[in-house]
Enzyme design. Structure first.
Site, PDB file in Angstrom:
ATOM      1  N   ASP A  42      45.929  42.424  13.568  1.00 50.83           N
ATOM      2  CA  ASP A  42      47.278  42.889  13.701  1.00 50.83           C
ATOM      3  C   ASP A  42      47.525  44.369  12.878  1.00 50.83           C
ATOM      4  OD1 ASP A  42      50.085  42.987  13.959  1.00 50.83           O
ATOM      5  OD2 ASP A  42      50.495  41.197  12.705  1.00 50.83           O
ATOM      6  N   ARG A  57      50.029  26.992  20.505  1.00 41.54           N
ATOM      7  CA  ARG A  57      48.751  27.253  21.829  1.00 41.54           C
ATOM      8  C   ARG A  57      48.314  26.866  22.612  1.00 41.54           C
ATOM      9  NH1 ARG A  57      46.521  28.636  16.484  1.00 41.54           N
ATOM     10  NH2 ARG A  57      46.906  28.292  14.936  1.00 41.54           N
TER      11      ARG A  57
HETATM   12  P1  IMP Z   1      45.941  41.154  10.371  1.00 44.60           P
HETATM   13  O1  IMP Z   1      45.096  40.281   9.470  1.00 44.60           O
HETATM   14  O2  IMP Z   1      47.369  41.566  10.252  1.00 44.60           O
HETATM   15  O3  IMP Z   1      45.397  42.376  11.967  1.00 44.60           O
HETATM   16  O4  IMP Z   1      45.986  39.311  11.599  1.00 44.60           O
HETATM   17  C1  IMP Z   1      45.321  38.976  11.872  1.00 44.60           C
HETATM   18  C2  IMP Z   1      46.034  37.143  12.081  1.00 44.60           C
HETATM   19  O5  IMP Z   1      47.109  37.414  12.210  1.00 44.60           O
HETATM   20  C3  IMP Z   1      45.013  36.774  13.745  1.00 44.60           C
HETATM   21  O6  IMP Z   1      43.982  36.413  13.935  1.00 44.60           O
HETATM   22  C4  IMP Z   1      46.247  35.634  14.490  1.00 44.60           C
HETATM   23  O7  IMP Z   1      46.344  34.023  14.033  1.00 44.60           O
HETATM   24  C5  IMP Z   1      47.623  35.793  13.732  1.00 44.60           C
HETATM   25  N1  IMP Z   1      49.005  36.835  13.922  1.00 44.60           N
HETATM   26  C6  IMP Z   1      48.883  38.132  14.120  1.00 44.60           C
HETATM   27  N2  IMP Z   1      49.508  38.463  15.400  1.00 44.60           N
HETATM   28  C7  IMP Z   1      49.846  37.089  15.524  1.00 44.60           C
HETATM   29  C8  IMP Z   1      51.045  36.382  16.825  1.00 44.60           C
HETATM   30  O8  IMP Z   1      51.418  37.923  17.646  1.00 44.60           O
HETATM   31  N3  IMP Z   1      51.489  35.562  17.037  1.00 44.60           N
HETATM   32  C9  IMP Z   1      50.777  34.733  16.146  1.00 44.60           C
HETATM   33  N4  IMP Z   1      49.708  34.990  15.963  1.00 44.60           N
HETATM   34  C10 IMP Z   1      49.717  36.795  14.966  1.00 44.60           C
END
Ligand code: IMP
Length: 178
Positions: free
Chosen positions: A106, A168
């Site tokens: 993300d 999930r």
């Molecule tokens: P980041 O550190 O912002 O890249 O977030 C990564 C983590 O956020 C992922 O491993 C997911 O567990 C969670 N995540 C990010 N976007 C989503 C989503 O749309 N649905 C569910 N979990 C998400």
């Protein structure tokens, strides 16, 4: 299209099982081709990556090992950027080719933290495989080797991904209905 309700939020079908499986097989084929002769260690990031990891492993044609780790930084539908400790790495990865297996990138902050922590064990090389990438949300410069699917900047559940611990178990991926 089918609708599901999880707690206070409603979601609709977004990526059906058949399409997910097709893209997972494509990624497995790419990894098998690229890492022939390497016997890589796959590091699967729990909880979200468990389904992707399972289907990915079933479709690899090279010898490999797997380790499951945890590094949570996400609460509700907004990434906090807060990073916790890496737990559960029980395989010696020094000098080995490692493939990090994530459910979704993300902002990329979780992956950045993981790479830093895994690098401390001196692997030969780190590759990244993610089921999903939200390119519009990516905050940092991250070289992702394998992406099964690019998606818009919306919150999704299913195929390992959750909303507050639920969702999930779905075979398809669902997107939020605002
Ligand atoms: P980041 O550190 O912002 O890249 O977030 C990564 C983590 O956020 C992922 O491993 C997911 O567990 C969670 N995540 C990010 N976007 C989503 C989503 O749309 N649905 C569910 N979990 C998400």
């Amino acid at each position: 299209m089918s609708l599901i309700q999880i707690k206070d939020k409603c979601f609709r079908t977004f990526i059906p099982e058949e399409q997910i499986q097709k893209e997972v097989i494509r990624v497995a084929d790419e990894i098998s081709r690229d890492l022939q002769g390497e016997a890589p260690v796959f590091i699967s990031v729990l909880n979200g990556a468990f389904m992707f990891t399972s289907d990915l492993m079933k479709n690899l044609s090279i010898p490999c090992e797997i380790s499951f780790v945890k590094l949570a930084s996400y609460q509700g539908t907004v990434s906090t950027g807060e990073v916790k400790e890496l737990v559960g790495l029980n395989t010696d990865i020094s000098g080995r080719t490692v493939v990090i297996v994530e459910d979704i990138v993300d902002t990329g902050l979780t992956m950045q933290a993981l790479i830093k922590k895994i690098s401390a064990y001196h692997p030969k090389e780190i590759r990244i495989a993610t089921l999903l990438l939200k390119p519009e949300k990516l905050k940092i410069d991250l070289a992702i080797d394998y992406v099964a699917m690019h998606i818009p900047n919306d919150f999704i559940v299913g195929y390992g991904l959750d909303y507050e611990g639920l969702g999930r178990n779905y075979r398809d991926i669902y997107t939020i209905v605002e």
